[in-house]
Each structure stands twice: as structure tokens, then as C-alpha cells.
Scaffold this motif. Structure first.
Motif, PDB file in Angstrom:
ATOM      1  N   HIS A 159      10.714 -35.147  37.568  1.00  6.05           N
ATOM      2  CA  HIS A 159       9.604 -34.318  37.088  1.00  6.05           C
ATOM      3  C   HIS A 159       8.835 -33.610  38.196  1.00  6.05           C
ATOM      4  O   HIS A 159       7.937 -32.818  37.890  1.00  6.05           O
ATOM      5  CB  HIS A 159       8.637 -35.179  36.263  1.00  6.05           C
ATOM      6  CG  HIS A 159       9.263 -35.686  35.006  1.00  6.05           C
ATOM      7  ND1 HIS A 159       9.876 -36.911  34.924  1.00  6.05           N
ATOM      8  CD2 HIS A 159       9.408 -35.111  33.790  1.00  6.05           C
ATOM      9  CE1 HIS A 159      10.356 -37.083  33.712  1.00  6.05           C
ATOM     10  NE2 HIS A 159      10.098 -35.998  32.998  1.00  6.05           N
ATOM     11  N   ARG A 160       9.168 -33.881  39.448  1.00  2.43           N
ATOM     12  CA  ARG A 160       8.444 -33.266  40.567  1.00  2.43           C
ATOM     13  C   ARG A 160       9.427 -32.585  41.522  1.00  2.43           C
ATOM     14  O   ARG A 160       9.872 -33.186  42.510  1.00  2.43           O
ATOM     15  CB  ARG A 160       7.629 -34.319  41.335  1.00  2.43           C
ATOM     16  CG  ARG A 160       6.434 -34.898  40.614  1.00  2.43           C
ATOM     17  CD  ARG A 160       5.293 -33.902  40.460  1.00  2.43           C
ATOM     18  NE  ARG A 160       4.819 -33.308  41.692  1.00  2.43           N
ATOM     19  CZ  ARG A 160       3.719 -33.665  42.336  1.00  2.43           C
ATOM     20  NH1 ARG A 160       2.975 -34.649  41.866  1.00  2.43           N
ATOM     21  NH2 ARG A 160       3.353 -33.044  43.435  1.00  2.43           N
ATOM     22  N   PRO A 161       9.786 -31.346  41.265  1.00  2.00           N
ATOM     23  CA  PRO A 161      10.743 -30.650  42.125  1.00  2.00           C
ATOM     24  C   PRO A 161      10.183 -30.312  43.508  1.00  2.00           C
ATOM     25  O   PRO A 161      10.929 -29.857  44.366  1.00  2.00           O
ATOM     26  CB  PRO A 161      11.063 -29.381  41.336  1.00  2.00           C
ATOM     27  CG  PRO A 161       9.884 -29.172  40.453  1.00  2.00           C
ATOM     28  CD  PRO A 161       9.362 -30.537  40.126  1.00  2.00           C
ATOM     29  N   ASP A 162       8.894 -30.571  43.736  1.00  3.33           N
ATOM     30  CA  ASP A 162       8.291 -30.257  45.027  1.00  3.33           C
ATOM     31  C   ASP A 162       8.437 -31.381  46.054  1.00  3.33           C
ATOM     32  O   ASP A 162       8.071 -31.212  47.209  1.00  3.33           O
ATOM     33  CB  ASP A 162       6.807 -29.905  44.852  1.00  3.33           C
ATOM     34  CG  ASP A 162       5.995 -30.996  44.180  1.00  3.33           C
ATOM     35  OD1 ASP A 162       6.573 -31.819  43.429  1.00  3.33           O
ATOM     36  OD2 ASP A 162       4.762 -31.024  44.375  1.00  3.33           O
ATOM     37  N   ILE A 163       9.016 -32.520  45.678  1.00  2.99           N
ATOM     38  CA  ILE A 163       9.198 -33.627  46.628  1.00  2.99           C
ATOM     39  C   ILE A 163      10.290 -33.245  47.623  1.00  2.99           C
ATOM     40  O   ILE A 163      11.381 -32.820  47.236  1.00  2.99           O
ATOM     41  CB  ILE A 163       9.560 -34.932  45.890  1.00  2.99           C
ATOM     42  CG1 ILE A 163       8.375 -35.368  45.022  1.00  2.99           C
ATOM     43  CG2 ILE A 163       9.949 -36.031  46.880  1.00  2.99           C
ATOM     44  CD1 ILE A 163       8.694 -36.493  44.061  1.00  2.99           C
ATOM     45  N   ARG A 164       9.994 -33.397  48.903  1.00  2.70           N
ATOM     46  CA  ARG A 164      10.946 -33.021  49.953  1.00  2.70           C
ATOM     47  C   ARG A 164      11.433 -34.202  50.783  1.00  2.70           C
ATOM     48  O   ARG A 164      12.448 -34.104  51.464  1.00  2.70           O
ATOM     49  CB  ARG A 164      10.323 -31.979  50.891  1.00  2.70           C
ATOM     50  CG  ARG A 164      10.039 -30.656  50.210  1.00  2.70           C
ATOM     51  CD  ARG A 164      11.361 -29.972  49.829  1.00  2.70           C
ATOM     52  NE  ARG A 164      11.133 -28.821  48.984  1.00  2.70           N
ATOM     53  CZ  ARG A 164      11.333 -28.785  47.669  1.00  2.70           C
ATOM     54  NH1 ARG A 164      11.777 -29.837  47.037  1.00  2.70           N
ATOM     55  NH2 ARG A 164      11.104 -27.703  46.975  1.00  2.70           N
ATOM     56  N   ILE A 165      10.687 -35.335  50.733  1.00  4.82           N
ATOM     57  CA  ILE A 165      11.067 -36.511  51.511  1.00  4.82           C
ATOM     58  C   ILE A 165      10.782 -37.750  50.668  1.00  4.82           C
ATOM     59  O   ILE A 165       9.760 -37.827  50.001  1.00  4.82           O
ATOM     60  CB  ILE A 165      10.274 -36.599  52.841  1.00  4.82           C
ATOM     61  CG1 ILE A 165      10.519 -35.358  53.700  1.00  4.82           C
ATOM     62  CG2 ILE A 165      10.638 -37.873  53.609  1.00  4.82           C
ATOM     63  CD1 ILE A 165       9.593 -35.230  54.903  1.00  4.82           C
ATOM     64  N   ILE A 224      19.705 -40.090  45.343  1.00  3.62           N
ATOM     65  CA  ILE A 224      18.958 -38.916  45.809  1.00  3.62           C
ATOM     66  C   ILE A 224      19.899 -37.921  46.472  1.00  3.62           C
ATOM     67  O   ILE A 224      19.846 -36.722  46.190  1.00  3.62           O
ATOM     68  CB  ILE A 224      17.831 -39.338  46.779  1.00  3.62           C
ATOM     69  CG1 ILE A 224      16.737 -40.092  46.020  1.00  3.62           C
ATOM     70  CG2 ILE A 224      17.248 -38.124  47.513  1.00  3.62           C
ATOM     71  CD1 ILE A 224      15.746 -40.808  46.917  1.00  3.62           C
ATOM     72  N   ARG A 225      20.763 -38.395  47.344  1.00  7.34           N
ATOM     73  CA  ARG A 225      21.684 -37.499  48.037  1.00  7.34           C
ATOM     74  C   ARG A 225      22.608 -36.808  47.046  1.00  7.34           C
ATOM     75  O   ARG A 225      22.948 -35.645  47.193  1.00  7.34           O
ATOM     76  CB  ARG A 225      22.498 -38.280  49.081  1.00  7.34           C
ATOM     77  CG  ARG A 225      23.351 -37.434  49.980  1.00  7.34           C
ATOM     78  CD  ARG A 225      22.569 -36.347  50.764  1.00  7.34           C
ATOM     79  NE  ARG A 225      21.690 -36.911  51.752  1.00  7.34           N
ATOM     80  CZ  ARG A 225      20.365 -36.650  51.824  1.00  7.34           C
ATOM     81  NH1 ARG A 225      19.783 -35.826  50.988  1.00  7.34           N
ATOM     82  NH2 ARG A 225      19.626 -37.202  52.745  1.00  7.34           N
ATOM     83  N   PRO A 285      18.890 -31.816  49.179  1.00 11.38           N
ATOM     84  CA  PRO A 285      18.027 -31.388  50.285  1.00 11.38           C
ATOM     85  C   PRO A 285      16.912 -32.370  50.659  1.00 11.38           C
ATOM     86  O   PRO A 285      16.280 -32.209  51.690  1.00 11.38           O
ATOM     87  CB  PRO A 285      17.401 -30.077  49.787  1.00 11.38           C
ATOM     88  CG  PRO A 285      18.157 -29.676  48.572  1.00 11.38           C
ATOM     89  CD  PRO A 285      18.776 -30.920  48.026  1.00 11.38           C
ATOM     90  N   ILE A 286      16.661 -33.375  49.815  1.00 16.57           N
ATOM     91  CA  ILE A 286      15.546 -34.288  50.075  1.00 16.57           C
ATOM     92  C   ILE A 286      15.857 -35.173  51.281  1.00 16.57           C
ATOM     93  O   ILE A 286      16.922 -35.779  51.367  1.00 16.57           O
ATOM     94  CB  ILE A 286      15.238 -35.144  48.826  1.00 16.57           C
ATOM     95  CG1 ILE A 286      14.651 -34.251  47.733  1.00 16.57           C
ATOM     96  CG2 ILE A 286      14.286 -36.293  49.159  1.00 16.57           C
ATOM     97  CD1 ILE A 286      14.332 -34.972  46.436  1.00 16.57           C
ATOM     98  N   GLY A 287      14.891 -35.246  52.209  1.00 17.06           N
ATOM     99  CA  GLY A 287      15.010 -36.140  53.363  1.00 17.06           C
ATOM    100  C   GLY A 287      14.795 -37.579  52.924  1.00 17.06           C
ATOM    101  O   GLY A 287      14.029 -37.851  51.994  1.00 17.06           O
ATOM    102  N   ILE A 288      15.459 -38.516  53.595  1.00 16.43           N
ATOM    103  CA  ILE A 288      15.385 -39.924  53.211  1.00 16.43           C
ATOM    104  C   ILE A 288      15.069 -40.777  54.433  1.00 16.43           C
ATOM    105  O   ILE A 288      15.767 -40.712  55.445  1.00 16.43           O
ATOM    106  CB  ILE A 288      16.709 -40.401  52.583  1.00 16.43           C
ATOM    107  CG1 ILE A 288      17.047 -39.567  51.343  1.00 16.43           C
ATOM    108  CG2 ILE A 288      16.638 -41.894  52.248  1.00 16.43           C
ATOM    109  CD1 ILE A 288      18.458 -39.778  50.824  1.00 16.43           C
TER     110      ILE A 288
END
Length: 130
Positions: A56-62, A82-83, A88-91
Motif C-alpha cells: 500500500h506504500r509505493p514510496d518506500i525505498r529501503i 522484496i527483491r 528497486p527497494i534497498g534492504i
């Protein structure tokens, strides 16, 4: 929460970071580290809640997650999901109990043993932001 209008060099807004930690005190500390570094922090108490938030939150980047969590989905499994679903999300993964086999971590994920140094987490957040 930090003001979302804070910008990075080049005028980009600071990324949103999802903190996933089942221990409330440790989650509060991790959120403080993220916010003190200038990022907006969201919280999840387990991996399933994290997935619900990510949907629900496409703005999460990490995502900054503990590995050992209840509920049947650990941090390594969460990182793989997530991957797969949000590449693109950092982990950032962390654990005070075990050092994961680095070969099973998704590409470009980083690991820190607990207790971790806030400066190292902040640096990893900055590195994933550029």
C-alpha cells in the motif's frame, strides 16, 4: 516523524524507510536511527505486516529488518520477497543471534550484526539513497 519536505542534494526528497522489528524497544531505537539520519520511518512488527505496508506504500525505498521474527516469515525470506516483488527497494538486514550465509541474501542487501552502530546504519541508508 521527520518533515517530508527535507531534500537531499540535487533536490530529491529523502526516501521512506520501513523498519521491521518484532521487539518494540529495538524497533523504537531503529526508528530513531532512521529519523535522526533525516529519513521518514514507517514501522512493522513482523514480516507479514511489512508486506501489507509495502503493498500500500509505493514510496518506500529501503527496508531495514531484523532476521529473527515470529510469524513464520523471517527477515531473509522477507528480503527475498522484496527483491522479487519490489526489486528497486534497498534492504538492510540485522540479527543479534546469527550471521546469515551471505550467499542466500538477495543481491545488494547488506547485513549488520547487533548491536550495530547507528552511524553504520545511517551510512548504509545514505548509500542506498543515491
Amino acid at each position: 516523524m521527520k518533515d517530508q519536505s527535507v531534500t537531499m542534494p540535487g533536490g530529491k526528497e529523502w526516501p521512506v524507510v520501513l523498519v521491521v522489528e518484532d521487539e518494540p524497544i529495538l524497533r523504537m531505537c531503529a526508528v530513531d536511527i532512521v529519523e535522526d539520519a533525516g529519513f521518514e520511518a514507517l514501522e512493522a512488527a513482523d514480516a507479514q505486516q511489512a508486506i501489507d505496508i509495502l503493498e500500500h506504500r509505493p514510496d518506500i525505498r529501503i527496508v531495514f529488518s531484523d532476521i529473527d521474527m515470529p510469524g513464520g516469515i523471517d527477515g531473509v525470506t522477507l528480503a527475498a520477497a522484496i527483491r522479487d516483488r519490489w526489486p528497486p527497494i534497498g534492504i538492510i538486514l540485522t540479527s543479534g543471534y546469527l550471521m546469515p550465509d551471505m550467499r542466500i541474501l538477495p543481491g545488494q542487501a547488506v547485513f549488520f550484526s547487533k548491536p550495530y552502530m547507528p552511524e553504520k546504519i545511517a551510512q548504509a541508508l545514505y548509500d542506498m539513497s543515491f
